[in-house]
Write a protein that holds these residues in place. Structure first.
Motif, short mmCIF file in Angstrom:
data_model
loop_
_atom_site.label_atom_id
_atom_site.label_comp_id
_atom_site.label_asym_id
_atom_site.label_seq_id
_atom_site.Cartn_x
_atom_site.Cartn_y
_atom_site.Cartn_z
N LEU A 50 0.85 -1.18 0.00
CA LEU A 50 0.00 0.00 0.00
C LEU A 50 0.89 1.24 0.00
N TYR A 51 0.57 2.21 -0.86
CA TYR A 51 1.24 3.50 -0.83
C TYR A 51 0.37 4.46 -0.02
N VAL A 52 0.98 5.16 0.92
CA VAL A 52 0.23 6.02 1.84
C VAL A 52 0.84 7.42 1.83
N THR A 53 0.05 8.44 1.51
CA THR A 53 0.54 9.81 1.63
C THR A 53 0.69 10.14 3.11
N SER A 54 1.88 10.61 3.48
CA SER A 54 2.23 10.81 4.88
C SER A 54 2.71 12.25 5.06
N ILE A 55 2.14 12.94 6.03
CA ILE A 55 2.22 14.40 6.08
C ILE A 55 3.00 14.88 7.30
N TYR A 56 3.92 15.83 7.05
CA TYR A 56 4.55 16.61 8.11
C TYR A 56 4.12 18.07 8.06
N THR A 57 3.56 18.49 6.93
CA THR A 57 3.05 19.86 6.84
C THR A 57 2.04 20.11 7.97
N GLY A 58 2.17 21.23 8.65
CA GLY A 58 1.23 21.59 9.70
C GLY A 58 1.52 20.97 11.05
N THR A 59 2.56 20.12 11.13
CA THR A 59 2.87 19.48 12.42
C THR A 59 3.96 20.21 13.18
N GLY A 60 4.65 21.15 12.50
CA GLY A 60 5.73 21.88 13.14
C GLY A 60 7.05 21.14 13.16
N ARG A 61 7.15 20.01 12.44
CA ARG A 61 8.38 19.22 12.49
C ARG A 61 9.41 19.63 11.45
N GLY A 62 9.04 20.49 10.53
CA GLY A 62 10.01 21.01 9.57
C GLY A 62 10.58 19.97 8.63
N LYS A 63 9.79 18.99 8.28
CA LYS A 63 10.21 17.93 7.36
C LYS A 63 9.29 17.91 6.14
N PRO A 64 9.81 17.45 4.99
CA PRO A 64 8.93 17.33 3.83
C PRO A 64 7.99 16.14 3.99
N ASP A 65 6.80 16.23 3.40
CA ASP A 65 5.89 15.09 3.36
C ASP A 65 6.55 13.95 2.60
N TYR A 66 5.98 12.76 2.71
CA TYR A 66 6.58 11.61 2.03
C TYR A 66 5.52 10.59 1.64
N LEU A 67 5.93 9.70 0.74
CA LEU A 67 5.09 8.57 0.37
C LEU A 67 5.63 7.34 1.08
N ALA A 68 4.79 6.74 1.93
CA ALA A 68 5.19 5.53 2.66
C ALA A 68 4.72 4.30 1.90
N THR A 69 5.57 3.29 1.84
CA THR A 69 5.19 1.99 1.30
C THR A 69 4.99 1.05 2.47
N VAL A 70 3.79 0.50 2.59
CA VAL A 70 3.44 -0.38 3.70
C VAL A 70 3.28 -1.80 3.18
N ASP A 71 3.89 -2.76 3.86
CA ASP A 71 3.79 -4.17 3.52
C ASP A 71 2.48 -4.71 4.10
N VAL A 72 1.59 -5.18 3.23
CA VAL A 72 0.31 -5.72 3.69
C VAL A 72 0.17 -7.20 3.32
N ASP A 73 1.29 -7.85 3.06
CA ASP A 73 1.30 -9.28 2.76
C ASP A 73 1.47 -10.06 4.06
N PRO A 74 0.45 -10.80 4.51
CA PRO A 74 0.54 -11.48 5.82
C PRO A 74 1.59 -12.57 5.87
N THR A 75 2.11 -13.01 4.72
CA THR A 75 3.17 -14.02 4.72
C THR A 75 4.56 -13.40 4.77
N SER A 76 4.65 -12.08 4.75
CA SER A 76 5.94 -11.40 4.69
C SER A 76 6.49 -11.14 6.10
N PRO A 77 7.80 -11.21 6.26
CA PRO A 77 8.39 -10.90 7.58
C PRO A 77 8.24 -9.44 7.98
#
Length: 496
Positions: A50-77
């Protein structure tokens, strides 16, 4: 002579038939992206990423937003883990909704490829194209369309929803002009190389507000919805802005694909802030739904006998009468919805109430509630906000921990597996609204859940084996928003 002509005609027709048969077979072998039909999509492979848009804008952390890749395969380590992070190139973008450069609408085009994930930035106006084909587990940045380019060629800003078109172009709704005025909204058209082509709608056919949209080509129709003026909603939600007319209550019906505004549907007070728009996946059907956030109503749109479009409220989520909140009534706030690929089930979330609902819509006019689960919200047990029932009793919802973690915020974005059995849920709406309604999200970040869906009798249950905690991200807690599978899904693919 007549017999010679007849024989020649017959031979020519036989040759044409063979050529057509060979062409059709080649098309089947070399089919384009996606699936030939929703039924075929349901039989596709199980999701692994799964690709997930992940946000730092508006949090005060001073980092760029990013695209997270999440493993959703239950057989994967690395199941239920973020396995890759792709930061974008600028700060303050607020990545929001996403779409593909090509989907099932291009299935007949063997030269098309679902390769680029299109990431509009709601606040900055920048658009990123991410190459997911080289390594789906670790996508890379392909191209950036700068806001100055978009503004100079179209006058548009605040891009929101992206859909691919059968032509190979990409259509993106934009919610305002550079100053955040609602009357500046319209539709941006990009070509297959991500170059700005111009505006899609006809001159003068841009309504006051914009937001989401969905097209149904066999009915030669596109319907869009209306959030509000960016100058208002980017500062958080102010009820006075509703009274001031800075939020929408209309659906806009366009002719497809030429972009002429044919009809404006006033939903009235029953349809305040209509957000996500979904048609049934069967392209021959004329039924669509839109969730009206502030009114708490699910509205069905449909074609009438004279070819115009009408609407009716088919589901209502009454506000809770509450103690200890800023208002005496707490709306559910329907912020996302989707429809299973077989058009049997409608799912939606109530971000403030905290529940996810499943309705059987085999009769589209009379949805039946068959599943409900509480995964957060403002009225959970332990909250200061208490519901006052009509009989005078007080009530709060039961929300279970997952893997020992207390659930934060409320359910916001949802994505369904192709077979309809797994519903993924994130909980960030928009950073300014998160800060206002769920400040804990800003402090501790989002999480992602998986909900098991009973597709026979109906029913929803939290999968205790799946929990992605964005509180523990390397650069600090992040806000997780929209989700996409590399192979397409029921909220990005449209059949023609």
């Amino acid at each position: 002579m007549a017999s010679v002509i007849t024989n020649a005609t017959s031979a020519l027709q036989s040759l044409v038939d063979k050529v057509e048969e060979r062409f059709q077979n080649q098309c089947c072998i070399g089919a384009g992206p996606g699936y030939a039909s929703p039924k075929e999509a349901m039989e596709g492979p199980r999701e692994a990423l799964l690709y997930v848009t992940s946000i730092y804008t508006g949090t005060g952390r001073g980092k760029p937003d990013y695209l997270a890749t999440v493993d959703v395969d239950p057989t994967s380590p690395t199941y239920s883990k973020v396995v890759h992070r792709l930061p974008v190139t600028h700060f303050g973008d607020e990545l929001h909704h996403s779409g593909w450069n090509a989907c099932s609408s291009c299935h007949g085009n063997a030269s098309a490829q679902r390769r680029y994930l299109i990431l509009p930035s709601l606040v900055s106006g920048r658009i990123y194209a991410i190459d997911t084909a080289k390594d789906p587990r670790a996508p890379v940045l392909y191209k950036v369309v700068e806001p100055e380019t978009i503004l100079s060629k179209t006058g548009l800003a605040y891009p929101h929803t992206a859909h691919c078109l059968a032509s190979g172009d990409i259509l993106i709704s934009c919610l305002g002009d550079k100053d955040g005025n609602a009357e500046g909204n319209g539709f941006l058209l990009l070509d297959s190389d991500l170059n700005v082509k111009g505006r899609w709608e006809k001159p003068g056919d841009s309504p006051m507000f914009g937001y989401d949209f969905w097209y149904q080509p066999r009915h030669k129709t596109m319907i869009s919805s209306s959030w509000g003026a960016p100058a208002a909603f980017t500062k958080g939600f102010n009820p006075q802005h509703v009274l001031d007319g800075l939020y929408g209550k209309h659906l806009f019906v366009y002719s497809w694909p030429d972009g002429t505004l044919k009809q404006t549907i006033d939903l009235g007070n029953e349809g305040l802030i209509p957000l996500e728009v979904r048609f049934l996946h069967d392209p021959s059907k004329d039924t669509g739904y839109v969730g009206c956030a502030l009114s708490g109503n699910m509205v069905r749109s449909f074609k009438t006998s004279d070819g115009s479009w009408d609407h009716e409220v088919v589901i209502s989520v009454p506000p809770f009468k509450v103690q200890n909140w800023i208002l005496p009534e707490l709306p559910g706030l329907i912020t996302d919805l989707l429809i299973s690929l077989d058009d049997r089930y409608l799912y939606f979330v109530n971000w403030l109430h905290g529940d996810i609902r499943q309705y059987n819509i085999e009769d589209p006019e009379k949805p039946v509630l068959v599943g409900q689960v509480w995964v957060g919200g403002l009225v959970r047990k332990g909250s200061k906000v208490i519901v006052e029932k009509e009989n005078g009793q007080q009530w709060q919802s039961d929300v279970s921990d997952v893997q020992g973690k207390r659930l934060r915020g409320g359910p916001q974005m949802i994505q369904l597996s192709l077979d309809g059995k797994r519903l993924y849920v994130t909980n960030s709406l928009f950073s300014a609204w998160d800060r206002q309604f769920y400040p804990e999200l800003i402090e501790k970040g989002s999480h992602m859940l998986q909900i098991d869906c009973d597709t026979e009798k109906g029913g929803l249950a939290v999968n205790a084996n799946f929990f992605v905690d964005f509180e523990t991200e390397p650069e600090g807690p992040a806000l997780a928003h929209e989700m996409r599978y590399p192979g397409g899904d029921c909220t990005s693919d449209i059949w023609v």
